[in-house]
Each structure stands twice: as C-alpha cells, then as structure tokens.
Design a protein around this motif. Structure first.
Motif, PDB file in Angstrom:
ATOM      1  N   THR A  42      -9.181  -9.770  -6.204  1.00  0.00           N
ATOM      2  CA  THR A  42      -8.100 -10.733  -5.994  1.00  0.00           C
ATOM      3  C   THR A  42      -6.973 -10.050  -5.238  1.00  0.00           C
ATOM      4  OG1 THR A  42      -8.664 -11.882  -8.056  1.00  0.00           O
ATOM      5  CG2 THR A  42      -6.480 -12.301  -7.105  1.00  0.00           C
TER       6      THR A  42
ATOM      7  N   TYR B 221      -3.191 -10.249  -3.907  1.00  0.00           N
ATOM      8  CA  TYR B 221      -1.900 -10.904  -4.106  1.00  0.00           C
ATOM      9  C   TYR B 221      -1.039 -10.661  -2.864  1.00  0.00           C
ATOM     10  CZ  TYR B 221      -3.239 -11.245  -9.030  1.00  0.00           C
ATOM     11  OH  TYR B 221      -3.893 -11.542 -10.196  1.00  0.00           O
TER      12      TYR B 221
ATOM     13  N   ALA C  14       2.587 -11.264  -1.473  1.00  0.00           N
ATOM     14  CA  ALA C  14       3.960 -11.635  -1.841  1.00  0.00           C
ATOM     15  C   ALA C  14       4.776 -11.893  -0.572  1.00  0.00           C
ATOM     16  CB  ALA C  14       4.589 -10.520  -2.674  1.00  0.00           C
TER      17      ALA C  14
ATOM     18  N   PRO D 142       8.087 -11.716  -6.572  1.00  0.00           N
ATOM     19  CA  PRO D 142       7.625 -10.746  -7.579  1.00  0.00           C
ATOM     20  C   PRO D 142       6.112 -10.813  -7.794  1.00  0.00           C
ATOM     21  CG  PRO D 142       8.647 -12.628  -8.650  1.00  0.00           C
ATOM     22  CD  PRO D 142       8.852 -12.832  -7.180  1.00  0.00           C
ATOM     23  N   PHE D 143       5.516  -9.663  -8.012  1.00  0.00           N
ATOM     24  CA  PHE D 143       4.102  -9.607  -8.392  1.00  0.00           C
ATOM     25  C   PHE D 143       3.984  -9.841  -9.899  1.00  0.00           C
ATOM     26  CE2 PHE D 143       3.953  -7.159  -4.423  1.00  0.00           C
ATOM     27  CZ  PHE D 143       2.799  -7.666  -3.839  1.00  0.00           C
ATOM     28  N   PRO D 144       2.818 -10.279 -10.367  1.00  0.00           N
ATOM     29  CA  PRO D 144       2.607 -10.387 -11.820  1.00  0.00           C
ATOM     30  C   PRO D 144       2.819  -9.032 -12.500  1.00  0.00           C
ATOM     31  CG  PRO D 144       0.855 -11.523 -10.626  1.00  0.00           C
ATOM     32  CD  PRO D 144       1.664 -10.787  -9.604  1.00  0.00           C
ATOM     33  N   THR D 145       3.192  -9.071 -13.756  1.00  0.00           N
ATOM     34  CA  THR D 145       3.548  -7.827 -14.460  1.00  0.00           C
ATOM     35  C   THR D 145       2.380  -6.843 -14.546  1.00  0.00           C
ATOM     36  OG1 THR D 145       3.014  -8.930 -16.560  1.00  0.00           O
ATOM     37  CG2 THR D 145       5.319  -8.951 -15.851  1.00  0.00           C
ATOM     38  N   HIS D 146       1.139  -7.329 -14.565  1.00  0.00           N
ATOM     39  CA  HIS D 146       0.007  -6.421 -14.681  1.00  0.00           C
ATOM     40  C   HIS D 146      -0.469  -5.901 -13.328  1.00  0.00           C
ATOM     41  CE1 HIS D 146      -1.967 -10.310 -13.910  1.00  0.00           C
ATOM     42  NE2 HIS D 146      -2.971  -9.593 -13.407  1.00  0.00           N
ATOM     43  N   VAL D 147       0.177  -6.353 -12.232  1.00  0.00           N
ATOM     44  CA  VAL D 147      -0.177  -5.868 -10.893  1.00  0.00           C
ATOM     45  C   VAL D 147       0.898  -4.866 -10.486  1.00  0.00           C
ATOM     46  CG1 VAL D 147      -0.658  -6.494  -8.500  1.00  0.00           C
ATOM     47  CG2 VAL D 147      -1.276  -8.065 -10.350  1.00  0.00           C
ATOM     48  N   THR D 148       0.619  -3.588 -10.706  1.00  0.00           N
ATOM     49  CA  THR D 148       1.639  -2.557 -10.497  1.00  0.00           C
ATOM     50  C   THR D 148       1.335  -1.640  -9.326  1.00  0.00           C
ATOM     51  OG1 THR D 148       0.505  -1.126 -12.083  1.00  0.00           O
ATOM     52  CG2 THR D 148       2.260  -2.551 -12.939  1.00  0.00           C
TER      53      THR D 148
ATOM     54  N   THR E 231      -3.120  -7.358 -20.541  1.00  0.00           N
ATOM     55  CA  THR E 231      -2.371  -8.416 -19.853  1.00  0.00           C
ATOM     56  C   THR E 231      -0.940  -8.502 -20.357  1.00  0.00           C
ATOM     57  OG1 THR E 231      -3.218 -10.059 -21.429  1.00  0.00           O
ATOM     58  CG2 THR E 231      -4.425  -9.789 -19.346  1.00  0.00           C
TER      59      THR E 231
ATOM     60  N   ASP F  69       0.157  -9.441 -23.468  1.00  0.00           N
ATOM     61  CA  ASP F  69       0.411 -10.396 -24.548  1.00  0.00           C
ATOM     62  C   ASP F  69      -0.604 -10.128 -25.654  1.00  0.00           C
ATOM     63  OD1 ASP F  69       1.320 -12.494 -26.069  1.00  0.00           O
ATOM     64  OD2 ASP F  69       0.284 -14.036 -24.912  1.00  0.00           O
TER      65      ASP F  69
END
Length: 449
Positions: free
Chosen positions: A111, A113, A115, A130-136, A439, A441
């Motif tokens: 996948t 991403y 931005a 912003p990227f999702p929190t798990h995409v670092t 993830t 959570d």
C-alpha cells in the motif's frame, strides 16, 4: 564388633538414600518430567473402566460445510447419455455440493500512501497531509507482518532466524533478526498498561496459583515466575528465585487471598493464606513408599487419594472428613517415629541434615491447615495444576529455542506471553490482539472478573 555394626548401618542407610535418589522421577518427587527415564511412568488417576479415547457421548469436532462460501465453481454435465441423449438439452434436476477449505496464496500487498503537499500563496507556508500513525518510515512492514513475527516467536517459540525463514517461504518477506527484536521491544512497550491492569486484577482474585522454573539468560540461570488464575496469567522474568523476585513483580506482597503453591519457602513469607499442592505431596509419598519402604507414606497417600476422589464426587460426609483428619495426624506421627531425628554431627555447626521422610512429615505437621485447606474451602483445588500448566509453556520454550540473550529480552518476552495467555484463557483472538498492538489500539481482555 559394635563399631563394625554401626558402620554397616550407616552404609546401608546411605545405600538406601542413593537408590531412592536414583529411582526418582516426576511421579515420585518434584523432579520435572523432562528428566524422567524413557519408560512409561505411573499415573495417579484411578481406573474408571471406560475405554481410552473419546466417549460415546462426545460431541466431536469435524470440518463442517459453510453456508457462505467465498467462491463457487459450477460443474455441468456434458456429453451424451448412454442412450444417445445430449445432456446439454436436459434441465438440472438437483445439485450435489462439496467444499474445499484452503488458504489463499500468500503475497505481500503493498500500500502506497501519497500525502499531498500544499504551499500557502500568502505566507508561503508548506503544509503536508499527515500520514497514519502506524506509517512512520518511507518503506516498512505493516502491522500484520510485525504481529506475525511476534506470534511465531512468542506464542510458538520459533527462534528469530527461523521466523524470518517462515515469512520468506510464505509470502516472500524476510525481516531481519534486528527487525523482529525491535517488534518484540515495541510490543512489550505498548503492553505496559495491560500489565499494570493485570497486576491489579490479580490482587483482587480470591484464589491465585504460583510457580517458577529456570529460564537462562546469556548462559546464566535466572527464573521465570508465574502468578495466575483461570482467566489471567502473569509471567515475570527475574535473576532471583526468592523474595526479591516476588517483591519486584508487585503482586503477591500485597495479596491477602488464598495462594496455592508447592511449599517453596519464599511463599510462606507472604501475607496470603496458603494452600499446598496435593499432587506434589502424593508424588513424594509414593517415592517414600516405593523406594524407601515407608509404610506410613503409602497409607497416607491412599487415604489422601480416597478422600480427594470422594470430595470430588460429592460423597464425602462430615464424619468421613473428621476420620480422615484424625488418620492424617496419626500417620504423620508414625512417620516421625519411623524417621527419628538425626543427632548433631560432632564438630559441625548448624542443624543436622534430616531424612526426606522426616522432613516431609514435619512439613505436613507444620503446614497442616495449608495441606488440608481443600477439604474445607471448595474454592481451593487439590493441586496446583493451574500454575503448572501455565509454567509448562515456558519449559517448552526453553527446549525449543533456549534462553535469552539479555535480561531485557526475557522481560519483554514474559510481558507479551502474559498478554497472549490471558487472551487465550478468555477466548479472545490472539492474532487480532497482536495486530491491535501494532496498530496502536490494544485489544484489552476483561479484568473485571
């Protein structure tokens, strides 16, 4: 002549002690099953007369047809009948179905991403979505790959290198040992809140079980401790076996309920009410009866087994309970008479070493209430099987992949294993739980039991 007779008596006693030590196994002592000789040991179970295997009323567990298949393949009747009729012209009368349950072909799904970046025409400020929190990172593995590495290593004790090989064979990904180690560190860090809630929940349970086993770290012996109940499991890796480890785990020093254990001395210094494992006692009594000819031990073992099975079947009367307790005390006195106290050794400081039979009888007398608590409180089990089942997985890990390279690695492993075991006990998905850890959570088990 008298000196010769005394020497012979000492040598016979020493010979009996050595023969008894040689004959020890997991069913006559506290020796672990891994050290048993390769023959079938005796079982403590009573014969029921039933055949081995599943019983006639067993519901069974077979592969069943699914009402919602993912794919359907239609198979048509073609060609001609033996009479010459063309099958294509005949309508379908009915269908017969068969199903194949299989795994899809594994392949990494990538996948990307993208931005958006925008520049304010007024102040020329540059803003990126912003990227999702798990995409670092620019290129990284996703939470399911991370979860799978942890699942293989912690739940099934697969070493790091073999974990990489399994992922390469299944889906073409081969994370390095360092990546898997980072996954373990990250999972342990994100499970700190889980462990905090777990400690609190365990201190509120009416009955807990405790045990410990060796867990090597960098070639040196350390200890893995377990504190558990039917729905919760806490593992703690520590350099010590005794009181220091129990204090650092921050559970048992504050626990005032009933603690079931195997009479390790450190547990008796805790404020809990104690219950001793009856299975350990039966094994020790069997060893004394079979290898040392201690008649009282065999009689006590049979009496203990009988009263346990009567209690389990609900047929133990108050009169039978009282009679057993009286017989229990009498047999312990016989045990002390059969094993007189050893006199002090001239020139040697401290107490003289006593025989195993005398030590066992004294322990049962001293901790009589703890040994017989299962007779008076139905919440208390006869044995410490709960903790022994929980600690067994650690013994399997030690056999399969050895110890740990560092104390931190052992502590991380223990915390993740606590999470996995607790999810399993509560019927929750270990896989979904580990994915949730990566993830961000975390799936929490039920602590309000």
């Amino acid at each position: 002549m008298r000196e010769l007779e005394a020497q012979v008596a000492v040598l016979l006693k020493r010979l009996q002690e050595l023969e008894g030590r040689q004959a020890k196994n997991s069913h006559t002592s506290n020796q672990p099953p891994s050290q048993d000789k390769p023959w079938q040991p005796k079982s403590e179970r009573q014969k029921t007369g039933r055949s081995s295997g599943a019983q006639p009323d067993h519901p069974g567990n077979t592969l069943k047809m699914s009402a919602h298949p993912d794919h359907t393949v239609h198979l048509s009747v073609t060609g001609h009948c033996t009479c010459g009729q063309v099958w294509d012209d005949i309508p379908v009368d009915t269908q017969v179905t068969r199903q194949v349950h299989d795994l899809p072909a594994w392949q990494l799904q990538i996948t990307e991403y993208r931005a958006d970046v925008k520049i304010c025409p007024g102040c020329h400020h540059r803003q990126r979505a912003p990227f999702p929190t798990h995409v670092t990172g620019q290129v990284q593995y996703g939470p399911r790959v991370h979860a799978l590495t942890v699942y293989l290593n912690v739940a099934h004790f697969v070493p790091l290198e073999r974990t990489s090989e399994i992922l390469r064979a299944l889906c073409g990904a081969r994370p390095s040992d360092g990546t898997i180690a980072l996954n373990l560190n990250l999972a342990a860090d994100r499970l700190q809140d889980f462990e905090s809630h777990l400690r609190t929940a365990l201190t509120e349970q009416p009955v807990l079980h405790a045990d410990e086993t060796g867990s090597p770290v960098n070639g040196k012996l350390q200890w893995m401790h377990v504190v558990s109940c039917a729905q919760l499991t806490f593992y703690g890796q520590h350099a010590r076996r005794g009181r220091a480890a129990l204090e650092d785990m921050k559970i048992l020093p504050n626990y005032t309920g009933i603690l079931v254990h195997d009479a390790w001395s450190s547990y008796f210094k805790l404020p809990a009410q104690h219950a001793l494992c009856g299975a350990h006692l039966l094994r020790e009594l069997r060893g004394l009866a079979e290898h040392h000819g201690q008649v009282w031990a065999g009689a006590l073992r049979e009496a203990l087994r009988t009263v346990y099975h009567e209690l389990k079947a609900g047929t133990l009367s108050p009169e039978a309970r009282t009679a057993f307790e009286r017989r229990f005390d009498e047999l312990l006195e016989e045990g002390l008479l059969a094993n007189p106290a050893a006199p002090p050794v001239p020139g040697r400081r401290g107490r003289a070493k006593q025989s195993h039979g005398r030590n066992l009888a004294l322990r049962c007398q001293q901790h009589r209430c703890a040994v017989l608590l299962f007779l008076h409180d139905r919440r208390v089990p006869f044995d410490n099987n709960q903790a022994e089942r929980d600690v067994r997985s650690w013994c399997v890990k030690r056999k399969v992949s050895g110890g740990f390279r560092s104390a931190e690695g052992g502590q991380n492993f223990a915390r993740i294993r606590s999470y996995i075991s607790t999810l399993q006990k509560q019927g929750l998905s270990v896989w979904e739980g580990l994915v949730s850890v990566f993830t961000g959570d975390v799936l929490m088990p039920n602590f309000n039991l």
